[in-house]
Design a protein around this motif. Structure first.
Motif, PDB file in Angstrom:
ATOM      1  N   SER A  36      33.623  -7.628  62.950  1.00  0.00           N
ATOM      2  CA  SER A  36      32.508  -8.577  62.825  1.00  0.00           C
ATOM      3  C   SER A  36      32.090  -9.165  64.172  1.00  0.00           C
ATOM      4  O   SER A  36      31.065  -9.818  64.269  1.00  0.00           O
ATOM      5  CB  SER A  36      32.905  -9.725  61.890  1.00  0.00           C
ATOM      6  OG  SER A  36      33.922 -10.509  62.496  1.00  0.00           O
ATOM      7  N   ASN A  38      33.695 -11.517  65.552  1.00  0.00           N
ATOM      8  CA  ASN A  38      34.155 -12.904  65.541  1.00  0.00           C
ATOM      9  C   ASN A  38      35.590 -12.985  66.074  1.00  0.00           C
ATOM     10  O   ASN A  38      36.468 -12.284  65.581  1.00  0.00           O
ATOM     11  CB  ASN A  38      34.111 -13.458  64.113  1.00  0.00           C
ATOM     12  CG  ASN A  38      34.559 -14.893  64.073  1.00  0.00           C
ATOM     13  OD1 ASN A  38      34.015 -15.751  64.728  1.00  0.00           O
ATOM     14  ND2 ASN A  38      35.584 -15.162  63.279  1.00  0.00           N
ATOM     15  N   ASN A  43      38.924 -11.366  61.461  1.00  0.00           N
ATOM     16  CA  ASN A  43      38.519 -10.171  62.193  1.00  0.00           C
ATOM     17  C   ASN A  43      39.718  -9.508  62.864  1.00  0.00           C
ATOM     18  O   ASN A  43      39.792  -8.285  62.944  1.00  0.00           O
ATOM     19  CB  ASN A  43      37.436 -10.493  63.219  1.00  0.00           C
ATOM     20  CG  ASN A  43      36.769  -9.239  63.740  1.00  0.00           C
ATOM     21  OD1 ASN A  43      36.498  -8.304  62.998  1.00  0.00           O
ATOM     22  ND2 ASN A  43      36.492  -9.226  65.026  1.00  0.00           N
ATOM     23  N   ARG A  46      41.344  -7.375  60.253  1.00  0.00           N
ATOM     24  CA  ARG A  46      40.609  -6.127  60.009  1.00  0.00           C
ATOM     25  C   ARG A  46      40.758  -5.130  61.157  1.00  0.00           C
ATOM     26  O   ARG A  46      40.840  -3.927  60.930  1.00  0.00           O
ATOM     27  CB  ARG A  46      39.127  -6.418  59.827  1.00  0.00           C
ATOM     28  CG  ARG A  46      38.772  -7.090  58.550  1.00  0.00           C
ATOM     29  CD  ARG A  46      37.248  -7.200  58.418  1.00  0.00           C
ATOM     30  NE  ARG A  46      36.911  -8.197  57.429  1.00  0.00           N
ATOM     31  CZ  ARG A  46      36.509  -9.428  57.715  1.00  0.00           C
ATOM     32  NH1 ARG A  46      36.365  -9.813  58.964  1.00  0.00           N
ATOM     33  NH2 ARG A  46      36.234 -10.277  56.763  1.00  0.00           N
ATOM     34  N   THR A 136      37.324 -12.020  49.831  1.00  0.00           N
ATOM     35  CA  THR A 136      36.695 -12.465  51.073  1.00  0.00           C
ATOM     36  C   THR A 136      37.327 -13.764  51.541  1.00  0.00           C
ATOM     37  O   THR A 136      37.726 -14.603  50.739  1.00  0.00           O
ATOM     38  CB  THR A 136      35.180 -12.711  50.890  1.00  0.00           C
ATOM     39  OG1 THR A 136      34.985 -13.802  50.004  1.00  0.00           O
ATOM     40  CG2 THR A 136      34.479 -11.481  50.351  1.00  0.00           C
ATOM     41  N   SER A 138      35.572 -15.771  53.708  1.00  0.00           N
ATOM     42  CA  SER A 138      34.495 -16.713  54.026  1.00  0.00           C
ATOM     43  C   SER A 138      34.233 -17.722  52.918  1.00  0.00           C
ATOM     44  O   SER A 138      34.021 -18.908  53.202  1.00  0.00           O
ATOM     45  CB  SER A 138      33.208 -15.962  54.366  1.00  0.00           C
ATOM     46  OG  SER A 138      32.813 -15.139  53.288  1.00  0.00           O
ATOM     47  N   ASN A 179      27.552 -15.177  56.928  1.00  0.00           N
ATOM     48  CA  ASN A 179      28.417 -14.914  55.775  1.00  0.00           C
ATOM     49  C   ASN A 179      27.759 -15.398  54.484  1.00  0.00           C
ATOM     50  O   ASN A 179      27.835 -14.728  53.452  1.00  0.00           O
ATOM     51  CB  ASN A 179      29.775 -15.612  55.936  1.00  0.00           C
ATOM     52  CG  ASN A 179      30.501 -15.196  57.182  1.00  0.00           C
ATOM     53  OD1 ASN A 179      30.231 -15.743  58.242  1.00  0.00           O
ATOM     54  ND2 ASN A 179      31.410 -14.253  57.079  1.00  0.00           N
ATOM     55  N   ARG A 182      25.181 -12.941  53.432  1.00  0.00           N
ATOM     56  CA  ARG A 182      25.800 -11.738  52.851  1.00  0.00           C
ATOM     57  C   ARG A 182      26.411 -12.032  51.482  1.00  0.00           C
ATOM     58  O   ARG A 182      26.353 -11.184  50.580  1.00  0.00           O
ATOM     59  CB  ARG A 182      26.856 -11.173  53.811  1.00  0.00           C
ATOM     60  CG  ARG A 182      26.246 -10.480  55.015  1.00  0.00           C
ATOM     61  CD  ARG A 182      27.279  -9.740  55.839  1.00  0.00           C
ATOM     62  NE  ARG A 182      28.295 -10.604  56.407  1.00  0.00           N
ATOM     63  CZ  ARG A 182      28.165 -11.271  57.545  1.00  0.00           C
ATOM     64  NH1 ARG A 182      27.052 -11.186  58.253  1.00  0.00           N
ATOM     65  NH2 ARG A 182      29.154 -12.019  57.993  1.00  0.00           N
ATOM     66  N   GLU A 188      29.068  -9.268  51.371  1.00  0.00           N
ATOM     67  CA  GLU A 188      30.086  -9.818  52.274  1.00  0.00           C
ATOM     68  C   GLU A 188      31.256  -8.865  52.384  1.00  0.00           C
ATOM     69  O   GLU A 188      31.746  -8.324  51.390  1.00  0.00           O
ATOM     70  CB  GLU A 188      30.538 -11.188  51.791  1.00  0.00           C
ATOM     71  CG  GLU A 188      31.616 -11.831  52.636  1.00  0.00           C
ATOM     72  CD  GLU A 188      31.164 -12.217  54.046  1.00  0.00           C
ATOM     73  OE1 GLU A 188      31.879 -12.980  54.697  1.00  0.00           O
ATOM     74  OE2 GLU A 188      30.124 -11.746  54.520  1.00  0.00           O
ATOM     75  N   ARG A 189      31.713  -8.676  53.605  1.00  0.00           N
ATOM     76  CA  ARG A 189      32.816  -7.771  53.913  1.00  0.00           C
ATOM     77  C   ARG A 189      34.121  -8.338  53.358  1.00  0.00           C
ATOM     78  O   ARG A 189      34.386  -9.527  53.461  1.00  0.00           O
ATOM     79  CB  ARG A 189      32.825  -7.710  55.442  1.00  0.00           C
ATOM     80  CG  ARG A 189      33.763  -6.927  56.106  1.00  0.00           C
ATOM     81  CD  ARG A 189      33.540  -7.007  57.613  1.00  0.00           C
ATOM     82  NE  ARG A 189      32.255  -6.479  57.998  1.00  0.00           N
ATOM     83  CZ  ARG A 189      31.612  -6.845  59.089  1.00  0.00           C
ATOM     84  NH1 ARG A 189      32.103  -7.738  59.894  1.00  0.00           N
ATOM     85  NH2 ARG A 189      30.462  -6.320  59.385  1.00  0.00           N
TER      86      ARG A 189
END
Length: 193
Positions: A36, A38, A43, A46, A136, A138, A179, A182, A188-189
């Protein structure tokens, strides 16, 4: 001048400490251009895995906790909350990186662990449930950002402390603007992506 207010600038500077970037360098990665983009724990999870994410999380929580504890020690709880806010601002808008920082959640959590441990414990559980159900980070982070000023108010903290947590929460929400968009679109991831 009260000694506590002298701690605000060092608290901001502490917030600028680039935890994710330093962890990324050790891993041969750059979280500001991967995933991302971030520089935060999600992040790092990930792009670099659990160990790196844990180090980033501990470092970013530590920034908020140290800033809040120093402010509290020097001038009381409200000063601690203001110093915690300064650390969040440093993380979100670091002058050392052209004001491009992270989202501030972990740094805000660190300040709350020191100043609002009971509400923070409850919100951590809510974050975990939301993250587990939705996959998620977020959405849970937004709940924490909104819940902390409410927790401060419900536990009878003075207005200055409530306002400082509200301001820090607003910073976190503002940094989650993408976020939120999304989430609305269902794009949203997830934490595992």
């Amino acid at each position: 001048m009260d000694l506590a207010w002298l701690a605000v600038v060092p608290a901001y500077l502490l917030g600028t400490f680039p935890t994710a970037i330093l962890v990324g360098r050790r891993e041969g990665r750059d979280p500001t251009i991967e995933g991302s983009g971030n520089p935060g724990a999600s992040n790092a999870l990930r792009t670099m895995g659990r160990r790196a994410a844990a180090l980033v999380l501990v470092g970013d929580v530590g920034k908020g906790a140290v800033a809040a504890a120093a402010g509290w020690a020097l001038g009381g709880r409200t000063a601690g909350a203001v110093c915690g806010l300064a650390a969040v601002l440093g993380h979100v808008a670091p002058a050392t990186r052209r004001f491009r920082g992270g989202k501030g959640v972990a740094t805000l959590v660190g300040a709350a662990v020191v100043l609002l441990p009971v509400p923070m414990l409850g919100l951590a559980a809510v974050w975990g449930i939301v993250a587990k159900i939705t996959g998620t980070a977020s959405l849970g982070s937004l709940v924490v950002a909104g819940g902390l000023p409410l927790g401060a108010a419900v536990t009878g903290r003075p207005a200055g402390e409530v306002v400082a947590f509200a301001a820090a929460g607003l910073l976190v929400v503002a940094r989650h603007r993408g976020n939120i968009d999304r989430l609305r679109r269902g794009e949203e991831r997830s934490l595992s992506e």
